[in-house]
Scaffold this motif. Structure first.
Motif, short mmCIF file in Angstrom:
data_model
loop_
_atom_site.label_atom_id
_atom_site.label_comp_id
_atom_site.label_asym_id
_atom_site.label_seq_id
_atom_site.Cartn_x
_atom_site.Cartn_y
_atom_site.Cartn_z
N PRO A 70 0.80 -1.24 0.00
CA PRO A 70 0.00 0.00 0.00
C PRO A 70 0.83 1.28 0.00
N SER A 71 2.01 1.26 0.58
CA SER A 71 2.80 2.49 0.68
C SER A 71 3.68 2.74 -0.54
N SER A 72 3.70 1.80 -1.49
CA SER A 72 4.59 1.96 -2.65
C SER A 72 3.92 2.76 -3.76
N ASP A 73 4.75 3.29 -4.67
CA ASP A 73 4.26 4.02 -5.86
C ASP A 73 4.25 3.04 -7.03
N ALA A 74 3.06 2.58 -7.39
CA ALA A 74 2.95 1.57 -8.45
C ALA A 74 2.88 2.16 -9.85
N ARG A 75 2.99 3.46 -9.97
CA ARG A 75 2.93 4.07 -11.30
C ARG A 75 4.21 3.74 -12.08
N PRO A 76 4.14 3.76 -13.45
CA PRO A 76 5.35 3.49 -14.24
C PRO A 76 6.43 4.51 -13.93
N SER A 77 7.69 4.09 -14.03
CA SER A 77 8.81 4.97 -13.73
C SER A 77 8.84 6.16 -14.66
N ALA A 78 9.12 7.32 -14.10
CA ALA A 78 9.22 8.55 -14.89
C ALA A 78 10.66 8.98 -15.02
N LYS A 79 11.57 8.00 -14.99
CA LYS A 79 12.99 8.33 -15.06
C LYS A 79 13.34 8.99 -16.38
N PHE A 80 12.77 8.48 -17.49
CA PHE A 80 13.10 8.99 -18.81
C PHE A 80 12.02 9.96 -19.30
N GLN A 81 12.45 10.95 -19.99
CA GLN A 81 11.53 11.93 -20.60
C GLN A 81 11.05 11.38 -21.94
N GLN A 82 9.75 11.18 -22.07
CA GLN A 82 9.20 10.65 -23.31
C GLN A 82 9.24 11.72 -24.40
N PRO A 83 9.81 11.42 -25.57
CA PRO A 83 9.73 12.38 -26.68
C PRO A 83 8.28 12.55 -27.13
N VAL A 84 8.00 13.69 -27.75
CA VAL A 84 6.66 13.92 -28.30
C VAL A 84 6.63 13.26 -29.68
N TRP A 85 6.13 12.03 -29.71
CA TRP A 85 6.22 11.23 -30.94
C TRP A 85 5.51 11.84 -32.13
N PRO A 86 4.33 12.45 -32.00
CA PRO A 86 3.72 13.08 -33.18
C PRO A 86 4.61 14.15 -33.81
N GLU A 87 5.32 14.92 -32.97
CA GLU A 87 6.22 15.93 -33.52
C GLU A 87 7.43 15.27 -34.20
N HIS A 89 7.41 12.39 -35.62
CA HIS A 89 6.89 11.81 -36.87
C HIS A 89 6.78 12.86 -37.97
N GLN A 90 6.30 14.04 -37.62
CA GLN A 90 6.15 15.10 -38.62
C GLN A 90 7.51 15.62 -39.08
N GLU A 91 8.47 15.72 -38.15
CA GLU A 91 9.79 16.21 -38.52
C GLU A 91 10.49 15.25 -39.48
N LEU A 92 10.24 13.95 -39.32
CA LEU A 92 10.89 12.96 -40.19
C LEU A 92 10.40 13.06 -41.63
N LYS A 93 9.28 13.71 -41.87
CA LYS A 93 8.78 13.89 -43.23
C LYS A 93 9.55 14.95 -43.99
N ARG A 94 10.31 15.78 -43.26
CA ARG A 94 11.08 16.82 -43.91
C ARG A 94 12.30 16.22 -44.61
N LYS A 95 12.67 16.81 -45.71
CA LYS A 95 13.79 16.31 -46.48
C LYS A 95 15.09 16.50 -45.70
N GLY A 96 15.89 15.45 -45.59
CA GLY A 96 17.17 15.53 -44.92
C GLY A 96 17.13 15.28 -43.43
N VAL A 97 15.95 15.23 -42.82
CA VAL A 97 15.84 15.01 -41.38
C VAL A 97 15.87 13.51 -41.09
#
Length: 514
Positions: A70-87, A89-97
């Motif tokens: 009961p006293s533990s934090d069962a949420r997923p670890s927030a150690k890593f900063q998640q990239p904004v994947w939609p952004e 994805h859109q950047e990869l559509k640019r030529k040369g990126v």
């Protein structure tokens, strides 16, 4: 904190193995890679909470962890900063990126909370898969042949002139076995496109049920997602081999994924190997392609047993339809309107058709040696093909007394010409007399007489006078005279120079040279 050290899904597995499977603590430890002390602690807490197997349906992994800890934090670890994947994805559509560039920018923004490059790519791939579900296509043996051209071309040097021409690479892949055919052609035009199909069928030793080409102009006149319009010659080839054609939808590369992969393999395992070689003929290039193609089809699969050739022999070859007795020969198809002289024109030569088809639209099918004319899907004329300007007339096509034809006669043409001037009449008479049958000259005579719509009769008469004097009997000669205003010059006849007097005091005769 124990819930963080032990994955939440493993807590459920420990309970299942103990209460349902009846394993010992050592056996559970060997299976889950959890220490025996931790397993004993989990089982003790479960007993205190009165848990047994099966667990309640509404008790998910997170709720289970909170029940035991009961006293533990069962949420997923927030150690890593998640990239904004939609952004991303859109950047990869640019030529040369690239993903490498975006990962470097991500590490600069979150230096202490960033994923490694491999984790970054893997998590992006997982995110991308969740955005759109794609049905995996299954292909029956002998059903589909996927067709496309490779992107790169291969230079061929002319040995005599040094001129460099680029050869296109045709690729065809069978759906079930991935058995691949490739060859080089001078172009992606209709004759080469259809010829490659014929040679592909001969390479496979049979015909598939369905062709899946890209929306190339040679094969598809009008690309459409639902009802693409096929080229008539392509339809003729399909009918000859008794196959159906289903072009891939525009901008839907997954419709022809097999062709895309086949093209990629040809580029990597054939064209890349030939990049340092110099070729001096198309036959030389195709000889090298065929040798490397054999290696490609016999290269073992990475994830499946066997290779393309073995799969072809086992799956596709028995299911292919037999080839017809004669191979398809390319026939150019053109629509034309029958002129008043009951002739149609193809490649600067005139061919006759039955006179009752004057004014109708017909279909000309031109082979290497034969010209055939069809009206409403019925053949109405057939001629040996001529590759030079001229006229070919079948006497049976000539009318005797037909209403359509009788509206023009030599007399009517000469009366019209006389009203424009005597030189026009002479030119028309000459045309009518030069042909074996006067009807064959009707077209050019009408073309001349209709010039009065654009030029006055006086100019037309003067132009015909020049043509009569110089023996010019082609309509384009008359047009050239009128357009250059040559008929407006004072007099284009050769000048008669006056003879100088032969007796003069300054002229010495033969007697002066003794």
């Amino acid at each position: 904190m124990a819930a963080k050290r032990i994955a939440m899904r493993k807590i459920r597995e420990v309970l299942r193995l103990r209460f349902n499977a009846g394993l010992s603590i050592r056996q559970i430890s060997a299976s889950t890679k959890i220490s025996a002390g931790s397993i004993q602690n989990i089982l003790k807490l479960a007993e205190q909470q009165g848990l047994s197997w099966p667990l309640p349906d509404d008790l998910d992994d997170q709720a289970l962890a909170l029940t035991l800890y009961p006293s533990s934090d069962a949420r997923p670890s927030a150690k890593f900063q998640q990239p904004v994947w939609p952004e991303i994805h859109q950047e990869l559509k640019r030529k040369g990126v690239t993903k490498q560039l975006l990962w470097e920018e991500y590490t600069q923004q979150y230096p202490n909370r960033c994923y490694s490059y491999s984790q970054f790519c893997a998590r992006y791939a997982d995110w991308l898969k969740r955005q759109k579900r794609s049905m995996r296509q299954s292909h029956r043996a002998g059903e589909k042949l996927f067709i496309d051209y490779a992107g790169p071309t291969v230079p061929i040097v002319c040995a005599s002139s040094g001129e460099i021409r680029q050869a296109s690479i045709f690729v065809a892949v069978l759906g079930a076995s991935n058995y691949t055919f490739a060859e080089a052609t001078w172009s992606q035009g209709l004759p080469d496109w259809l010829g490659s199909h014929v040679r592909a069928f001969e390479f496979f030793g049979g015909c598939p049920a369905l062709l899946v080409p890209d929306n190339l102009k040679s094969g598809v006149n009008k690309a459409c997602r639902y009802e693409p319009e096929l080229n008539p010659a392509y339809q003729q080839l399909a009918a000859h081999y008794d196959v159906a054609v289903l072009p891939a939808r525009p901008y839907k590369p997954k419709d022809k994924a097999k062709a895309e992969v086949g093209v990629q393999l040809v580029e990597r395992w054939i064209l890349a190997k030939l990049r340092h070689q110099t070729f001096f003929s198309l036959a030389e290039l195709n000889h090298c392609i065929r040798a490397l193609l054999t290696e490609l089809n016999e290269k073992p699969f990475k994830q499946w047993p066997g290779n393309r050739r073995e799969w072809f022999e086992r799956l596709d070859r028995p299911a292919l339809s037999p080839l017809p007795k004669h191979a398809y020969q390319y026939v150019a198809i053109k629509t034309a309107k029958v002129a008043i002289d009951y002739h149609v024109q193809y490649d600067q030569h005139l061919y006759s058709v039955p006179h009752h088809c004057v004014g109708e639209h017909v279909e000309i099918q031109a082979g290497e040696r034969l010209i055939e004319v069809y009206f409403q899907h019925q053949r109405i004329a057939s001629h040996v093909r001529k590759h030079h300007p001229g006229t070919t007339t079948e006497p049976a096509h000539m009318p005797e007394k037909h209403a359509k034809h009788q509206q023009w006669t030599p007399g009517r043409l000469m009366n019209w010409a006389q009203s424009l001037g005597p030189e026009v009449l002479l030119w028309v008479k000459t045309q009518l007399g030069r042909k074996q049958h006067p009807e064959q000259a009707y077209r050019v005579c009408l073309g001349l007489l209709n010039l009065q719509r654009s030029f006055p009769a006086e100019r037309l008469n003067r132009a015909c006078a020049i043509a009569n004097r110089e023996g010019l009997y082609r309509l384009k000669n008359i047009k050239a005279i009128l357009l250059s205003n040559r008929d407006r010059l004072a007099d284009t006849s050769p000048l008669q120079t006056a003879l100088l007097p032969q007796d003069h005091e300054n002229i010495r005769g033969p007697d002066s040279f003794h």
